[in-house]
Design an enzyme around this catalytic site. Structure first.
Site, mmCIF file in Angstrom:
data_model
loop_
_atom_site.group_PDB
_atom_site.id
_atom_site.type_symbol
_atom_site.label_atom_id
_atom_site.label_comp_id
_atom_site.label_asym_id
_atom_site.label_seq_id
_atom_site.Cartn_x
_atom_site.Cartn_y
_atom_site.Cartn_z
ATOM 1 N N LYS A 21 32.452 -40.869 -54.783
ATOM 2 C CA LYS A 21 33.152 -41.164 -53.170
ATOM 3 C C LYS A 21 33.120 -39.972 -53.066
ATOM 4 O O LYS A 21 32.992 -39.614 -51.769
ATOM 5 C CB LYS A 21 34.247 -41.718 -53.956
ATOM 6 N N ASN A 22 33.456 -38.924 -54.408
ATOM 7 C CA ASN A 22 34.685 -37.404 -53.458
ATOM 8 C C ASN A 22 32.934 -36.191 -53.590
ATOM 9 O O ASN A 22 33.103 -35.643 -52.840
ATOM 10 C CB ASN A 22 35.253 -36.938 -54.683
ATOM 11 N N ARG A 92 42.340 -37.828 -47.257
ATOM 12 C CA ARG A 92 42.177 -36.637 -47.375
ATOM 13 C C ARG A 92 41.254 -36.081 -46.787
ATOM 14 O O ARG A 92 40.936 -34.513 -46.119
ATOM 15 C CB ARG A 92 42.354 -36.248 -48.853
ATOM 16 N N CYS A 116 46.315 -40.234 -51.234
ATOM 17 C CA CYS A 116 46.583 -40.430 -51.924
ATOM 18 C C CYS A 116 47.890 -40.067 -51.677
ATOM 19 O O CYS A 116 48.010 -38.701 -51.161
ATOM 20 C CB CYS A 116 45.753 -40.937 -53.202
ATOM 21 N N PRO A 122 49.058 -29.637 -49.830
ATOM 22 C CA PRO A 122 48.802 -28.392 -48.493
ATOM 23 C C PRO A 122 47.808 -28.481 -47.949
ATOM 24 O O PRO A 122 46.506 -28.233 -48.815
ATOM 25 C CB PRO A 122 49.902 -27.240 -49.043
ATOM 26 N N ASP A 124 46.945 -24.263 -47.510
ATOM 27 C CA ASP A 124 47.123 -23.617 -47.045
ATOM 28 C C ASP A 124 45.729 -22.335 -47.921
ATOM 29 O O ASP A 124 45.175 -21.487 -46.770
ATOM 30 C CB ASP A 124 48.117 -22.838 -48.299
ATOM 31 N N LEU A 125 45.059 -23.267 -48.248
ATOM 32 C CA LEU A 125 44.264 -22.450 -48.993
ATOM 33 C C LEU A 125 42.729 -22.302 -47.924
ATOM 34 O O LEU A 125 42.234 -21.591 -48.029
ATOM 35 C CB LEU A 125 44.010 -22.755 -50.576
ATOM 36 N N ASP A 304 42.157 -37.611 -61.457
ATOM 37 C CA ASP A 304 41.685 -39.176 -61.518
ATOM 38 C C ASP A 304 41.841 -39.800 -62.511
ATOM 39 O O ASP A 304 41.712 -41.049 -61.837
ATOM 40 C CB ASP A 304 40.214 -38.433 -60.440
ATOM 41 N N VAL A 326 47.783 -30.759 -62.619
ATOM 42 C CA VAL A 326 47.310 -30.647 -61.339
ATOM 43 C C VAL A 326 47.466 -31.156 -59.735
ATOM 44 O O VAL A 326 48.321 -30.273 -58.755
ATOM 45 C CB VAL A 326 45.626 -31.477 -61.046
ATOM 46 N N ARG A 396 38.853 -48.343 -51.678
ATOM 47 C CA ARG A 396 38.802 -47.382 -50.946
ATOM 48 C C ARG A 396 38.216 -46.494 -52.072
ATOM 49 O O ARG A 396 37.268 -45.417 -51.238
ATOM 50 C CB ARG A 396 40.416 -46.696 -50.995
HETATM 51 C C1 EPZ Z 1 39.949 -34.148 -54.342
HETATM 52 O O1 EPZ Z 1 41.348 -33.638 -53.867
HETATM 53 C C2 EPZ Z 1 39.318 -35.248 -54.317
HETATM 54 N N1 EPZ Z 1 39.654 -35.965 -54.336
HETATM 55 C C3 EPZ Z 1 40.887 -35.710 -55.194
HETATM 56 O O2 EPZ Z 1 40.362 -37.318 -55.447
HETATM 57 C C4 EPZ Z 1 41.264 -34.920 -56.796
HETATM 58 O O3 EPZ Z 1 41.996 -35.584 -57.386
HETATM 59 C C5 EPZ Z 1 41.668 -33.617 -56.561
HETATM 60 O O4 EPZ Z 1 40.239 -33.255 -55.767
HETATM 61 C C6 EPZ Z 1 41.110 -32.664 -57.451
HETATM 62 O O5 EPZ Z 1 39.997 -33.034 -58.337
HETATM 63 C C7 EPZ Z 1 38.519 -35.312 -52.248
HETATM 64 O O6 EPZ Z 1 37.172 -35.456 -53.406
HETATM 65 C C8 EPZ Z 1 38.427 -36.527 -51.511
HETATM 66 P P1 EPZ Z 1 42.893 -30.145 -54.477
HETATM 67 P P2 EPZ Z 1 41.663 -32.272 -53.024
HETATM 68 O O7 EPZ Z 1 42.636 -28.919 -53.288
HETATM 69 O O8 EPZ Z 1 40.324 -31.671 -52.405
HETATM 70 C C9 EPZ Z 1 46.667 -28.207 -54.024
HETATM 71 C C10 EPZ Z 1 40.938 -39.180 -55.657
HETATM 72 O O9 EPZ Z 1 41.424 -40.021 -56.375
HETATM 73 N N2 EPZ Z 1 45.943 -27.277 -53.252
HETATM 74 O O10 EPZ Z 1 41.800 -29.706 -55.436
HETATM 75 O O11 EPZ Z 1 43.227 -32.401 -52.027
HETATM 76 C C11 EPZ Z 1 46.783 -29.231 -54.340
HETATM 77 O O12 EPZ Z 1 48.738 -29.806 -53.668
HETATM 78 C C12 EPZ Z 1 41.199 -38.432 -55.038
HETATM 79 O O13 EPZ Z 1 39.469 -40.430 -55.905
HETATM 80 C C13 EPZ Z 1 47.247 -26.690 -52.598
HETATM 81 O O14 EPZ Z 1 48.617 -25.988 -53.588
HETATM 82 O O15 EPZ Z 1 42.677 -31.408 -54.381
HETATM 83 C C14 EPZ Z 1 47.249 -30.128 -55.849
HETATM 84 O O16 EPZ Z 1 48.259 -29.513 -55.857
HETATM 85 C C15 EPZ Z 1 42.241 -37.949 -55.350
HETATM 86 N N3 EPZ Z 1 46.666 -25.701 -51.222
HETATM 87 C C16 EPZ Z 1 45.993 -29.029 -56.332
HETATM 88 O O17 EPZ Z 1 45.634 -28.139 -55.643
HETATM 89 C C17 EPZ Z 1 45.264 -25.629 -50.112
HETATM 90 O O18 EPZ Z 1 45.222 -25.708 -49.854
HETATM 91 C C18 EPZ Z 1 44.798 -29.582 -56.842
HETATM 92 O O19 EPZ Z 1 44.229 -29.881 -54.989
HETATM 93 C C19 EPZ Z 1 44.221 -27.289 -51.394
HETATM 94 C C20 EPZ Z 1 45.205 -27.404 -52.957
#
Ligand code: EPZ
Length: 443
Positions: A21-22, A92, A116, A122, A124-125, A304, A326, A396
């Site tokens: 999916k991702n 997302r 979810c 956020p 921000d990054l 996940d 995470v 989903r």
């Molecule tokens: C991806 O989400 C996946 N979704 C998620 O899978 C997965 O859990 C996650 O990566 C971690 O592996 C998709 O790929 C569509 P992150 P993503 O940015 O990109 C913080 C599922 O169940 N963060 O790595 O949103 C954030 O708040 C889903 O399949 C910032 O602080 O994850 C989080 O605490 C759920 N600022 C942490 O990083 C930012 O700008 C990880 O988020 C971006 C993220």
């Protein structure tokens, strides 16, 4: 949609894992970078892919299913710049069009994404990266807008190895003049898949899978045909299900390396795990042993699979600890599992799980995709009947979830809320296989 689960049957058999999916969601967005035809093979027919397809069409792209799991995508001429809020709020991954459209050096305006509710999530990054590449980025009235300024490759350090931010910056940099270096980049397999896809379209990305990714911007991208990697989270869910139900399950069409952290943990709790080539067999031969889990960015234990693992640990001999590093709100399954007899204490990022002899069926509600998966696993292990509401969340991320679990011996019926129990279906109908959300539309 509701699932009615009869528990107590050990799952046995073989199940073929679908495409990730991702990765699929990122590649669908990234296909916008090329003006030529793109074919994606091994794409799962799940609700999130359907939503991402709707966004492609809203932006002016063409997308259609060609055969069972192949998407044909074509982006040509001028594209819209707005993604409708009604679509963006569903997933997302709508935010991944930010980087894809930036690679085309166009203006893009996207609503803050949904997905979810497992934390603040956020952006921000993402915005820091685009800003450093020369985009004029604004966040107003719930919308992100990025307008190209003087675009130039640069070095970007990520405070956290965010998957989405790494993906967006990689895509944007792929079309930005000069060389961009991403430091402290995410290393997930889906990052490597996206890099390989960008390179297949003519991009120049090196180092994906390490924490230092180097991207040389190019101006021309061609069409390509590309196959999505298998879904390591779906595979892990079925592997854990074997332990939870006391059965023996073989998952096929996997990349064993992607599941190493899961294999290690399942062996820690006493399951027999045999991996060879593209399949893994998991068998429960005795008691589940308590253990501790810390979720971490890849190659650590995947967040996940934290909720599904919670079910296994709820049935272990002894007390286990889960630390969720995470996301800040990813223990929502705990309250529902406690209604089934689990003993779980949650305090901030830590869950203490005291193993119990068994779980009992109950009426429970899915709060997010992976919490929903954990409730299904709990229902399969519990004595008696479990009714899971909001079960459409499972569609989903899990292709043909009822059919696949039923093929392993699970007794699951799919009840759409509007039927008042009149219509019980054991698996998705043919039309629903075509369109996962049809079940909701038709009910
Ligand atoms: C991806 O989400 C996946 N979704 C998620 O899978 C997965 O859990 C996650 O990566 C971690 O592996 C998709 O790929 C569509 P992150 P993503 O940015 O990109 C913080 C599922 O169940 N963060 O790595 O949103 C954030 O708040 C889903 O399949 C910032 O602080 O994850 C989080 O605490 C759920 N600022 C942490 O990083 C930012 O700008 C990880 O988020 C971006 C993220």
């Amino acid at each position: 949609m509701k699932l009615i689960v009869q528990g107590g049957t050990p799952l046995c058999g073989r199940v073929r894992v679908s495409g990730a999916k991702n990765s699929s969601l990122a590649l669908i967005a990234a296909s916008a970078i090329s003006g030529e035809e793109v074919y994606l093979d091994n794409v799962p027919k799940i609700a999130d892919v359907k939503t991402q397809m709707e966004i492609v069409r809203a932006l002016g792209g063409q997308v259609s299913w060609e055969g069972s799991n192949t998407l044909r995508l074509k982006w040509h001429g001028s594209l819209n710049t707005d993604i409708p809020y009604s679509m963006a709020k569903k997933i997302r991954a709508s935010n991944l069009f930010l980087g894809a459209m930036a690679a085309k050096k166009g203006t893009i305006k996207i609503p803050l994404p949904g997905g979810c509710n497992i934390g603040s999530r956020p952006m921000d990054l993402h915005l820091k990266g685009l800003g450093m590449l020369g985009y004029d980025v604004s966040l107003e009235h719930g919308y992100i807008e990025a307008r190209p300024g003087k675009l130039k490759g640069c070095s970007i350090y990520l405070d956290f190895p965010s998957v989405g931010a790494t993906e967006n910056i990689m895509m944007a940099a792929a079309g930005t003049p000069g060389t961009t270096v991403i430091e402290n980049a995410a290393k997930e397999p889906e990052i490597v898949d996206l890099a390989n896809f960008l390179n297949a379209m003519g991009g120049r990305v090196r180092g994906a899978g390490t924490d230092l990714i180097i991207i040389d911007g190019v101006s021309e991208f061609k069409g390509t045909r590309f196959s999505v990697i298998p879904d390591r989270v779906e595979a892990g869910t079925y592997m854990i299900a074997a332990g939870v139900t006391g059965g023996e399950v073989t998952v096929e069409n996997v990349i064993v390396k992607h599941l190493q952290p899961v294999i290690a943990k399942l062996q820690d709790v006493g399951l027999t795990v045999d991996a060879n080539e593209d399949q893994i067999t998991v068998k429960r031969t005795g008691d589940i042993v308590a253990t501790d889990i810390k979720t971490l960015p890849y190659p650590g234990f995947p967040t996940d699979l934290q909720s599904p693992m919670m079910v296994l640990l709820a049935l272990a001999e002894g007390t286990s600890l889960i630390v969720e590093n995470v996301f800040e709100n990813r223990f929502q399954a705990a309250d529902e599992l406690k209604r089934m007899g689990a003993k779980i204490q949650v305090k901030s990022h830590t869950a203490v799980i005291e193993g119990v002899q068994g779980l009992s069926g109950a009426q429970v509600k899915a709060s997010d995709l992976r919490a929903g998966a954990s409730l299904l696993l709990a229902g399969l292990a519990a004595q008696g009947e479990t009714e899971i509401s909001c079960a459409e969340l499972l569609t989903r991320g899990y292709e043909r979830v009822v059919g696949k679990f039923s093929s392993l011996g699970a007794e699951i019926k799919c009840l759409s809320e509007e039927d008042d129990g009149l219509e019980l279906r054991t698996s998705l109908t043919a039309s629903e296989k075509e369109d996962p959300q049809a079940s909701r539309a038709s009910s």
